[in-house]
Design an enzyme around this catalytic site. Sequence first.
Site, mmCIF file in Angstrom:
data_model
loop_
_atom_site.group_PDB
_atom_site.id
_atom_site.type_symbol
_atom_site.label_atom_id
_atom_site.label_comp_id
_atom_site.label_asym_id
_atom_site.label_seq_id
_atom_site.Cartn_x
_atom_site.Cartn_y
_atom_site.Cartn_z
ATOM 1 N N TYR A 48 -3.170 10.045 16.052
ATOM 2 C CA TYR A 48 -3.167 10.464 14.550
ATOM 3 C C TYR A 48 -2.558 11.846 14.214
ATOM 4 C CZ TYR A 48 -4.331 11.258 9.952
ATOM 5 O OH TYR A 48 -4.272 11.862 8.532
ATOM 6 N N GLY A 58 17.963 -28.837 -24.113
ATOM 7 C CA GLY A 58 18.729 -29.141 -25.408
ATOM 8 C C GLY A 58 20.341 -29.484 -25.048
ATOM 9 N N SER A 101 -3.733 14.508 27.024
ATOM 10 C CA SER A 101 -4.115 13.136 26.343
ATOM 11 C C SER A 101 -5.738 13.382 25.852
ATOM 12 C CB SER A 101 -4.118 12.084 27.418
ATOM 13 O OG SER A 101 -2.987 11.724 27.872
ATOM 14 N N LYS A 155 0.839 11.180 8.669
ATOM 15 C CA LYS A 155 0.725 11.488 7.393
ATOM 16 C C LYS A 155 0.975 12.815 7.033
ATOM 17 C CE LYS A 155 -2.022 10.239 3.262
ATOM 18 N NZ LYS A 155 -2.335 11.610 2.723
ATOM 19 N N HIS A 207 1.773 7.806 22.252
ATOM 20 C CA HIS A 207 0.625 6.504 22.269
ATOM 21 C C HIS A 207 -0.381 7.011 21.410
ATOM 22 C CE1 HIS A 207 3.305 6.168 25.965
ATOM 23 N NE2 HIS A 207 2.751 7.160 26.269
ATOM 24 N N GLY A 254 12.644 -13.153 -20.894
ATOM 25 C CA GLY A 254 11.923 -12.405 -19.813
ATOM 26 C C GLY A 254 11.554 -13.291 -18.558
#
Length: 456
Positions: free
Chosen positions: A366, A140, A405, A351, A363, A104
């Site tokens: 949101y 080994g 704006s 979102k 600019h 692993g």
Amino acid sequence: MLNSAMSVVILAAGKGTRMYSDIPKVLHTLAGKPMVQHVIDAATKLGAAQVHLVYGHGGELLKQTLKDDKLNWVLQAEQLGTGHAMQQAAPFFSDDEDILMLYGDVPLISVETLQRLRDAKPQGGIGLLTVKLDDPSGYGRITRENGKVTGIVEHKDATDEQRQIQEINTGILIANGADLKRWLSKMTNNNAQGEYYITDIIALAYQEGREIAAVHPARISETDGVNNRLQLSRLERIYQAEQAEKLLLSGVMLRDPARFDLRGTLHCGMDVEIDANVIIEGYVTLGHRVKIGAGCIIKNSVIGDDCEISPYSVVEDAHLEAACTIGPFARLRPGAELLAGAHVGNFVEMKKARLGKGSKAGHLTYLGDAEIGDNVNIGAGTITCNYDGANKFKTVIGDDVFVGSDTQLVAPVTVGKGATIAAGTTVTRNVADNELVLSRVPQVHKQGWQRPVKKK
């Protein structure tokens, strides 16, 4: 000679003391996913009928992290060596299947090398992966007689003459299940460490007259293990260099291959250009002629043809149609969707929002829980007020709307097609098609106003 069935054992019981971490060593990430996940993925691609994962330290966290993988969990309560670990898994071996042993904390092992090892395994014998090192100290050594492999001697148990041997054991091997169970039952811990070494089965097989076929990996780095964070960071750079090379040879232009990180899967069209310090995470598709600026992070997204993402933008779980432009310093969060020709400029965040064809948010904006039509202008400083402290609400803006704006749209609210919202307006009620909406605080003028001054 290849058997029809094969299962894989992955040893993952070690604590990883030198990582100085509460997290099990094999869960430390390389290229965005746990080291052990790389090994599991290789075993799956190889067609393993079953994957046995031998665990010890941090078992619950391991199980939680790897819950989506089909694994047979094998507990090694005491870590008494690799042979002891395989003994714990042995009851699950079928006599007529081959057993491939992996680790692993050796995350770069390739499917191609493992397939060659599997193909090279002799009937009734062992396929053994070995490498030659300029400095084999600590490993080994492979012992041979007349060119044939006869055994493996661990460094601590090796004579001075044996320590001059440069061919070393990687620990990766494949053998028949019935043979492996028989050899495992004969192992002893009569060695300097007092542990059960899986390497002892090589000598046992040789004593029975079985053939041991040694195979070398395509790259030595495939067999490099991780014991500390320095080694992990080195393997990360090796992995990233390999991915960058593959992309360059497939036609993707990486402006600085040494400063590109792929932490997932990337599909690219023709003439894609990626600047320095870009990080790709998850599953990402870039269409033809896409340009990604410096410092961008793209995660689980689809970017259409002719899109340009300017520097230092973050795009996550988003979908962009053709000819969209993003950034610089833009953030597209999960659920962001841009239709053809849309533009999201600097310091704009989206979102769960859809921006229509040719629409622009240039600019300081949101847009959350919003559906925005085609050819809409979103002025600087616009905010969709979608959250009342308990619930989210939607804003709908029709085609050809002009939003001035410093506008606040208090959801739930709908703005009709062709409407104009004057700068500085707070919209709290629905707006009909082609309306002008404005809200103003009366402007006051005071002649001869004396500005306050600080007292000295």
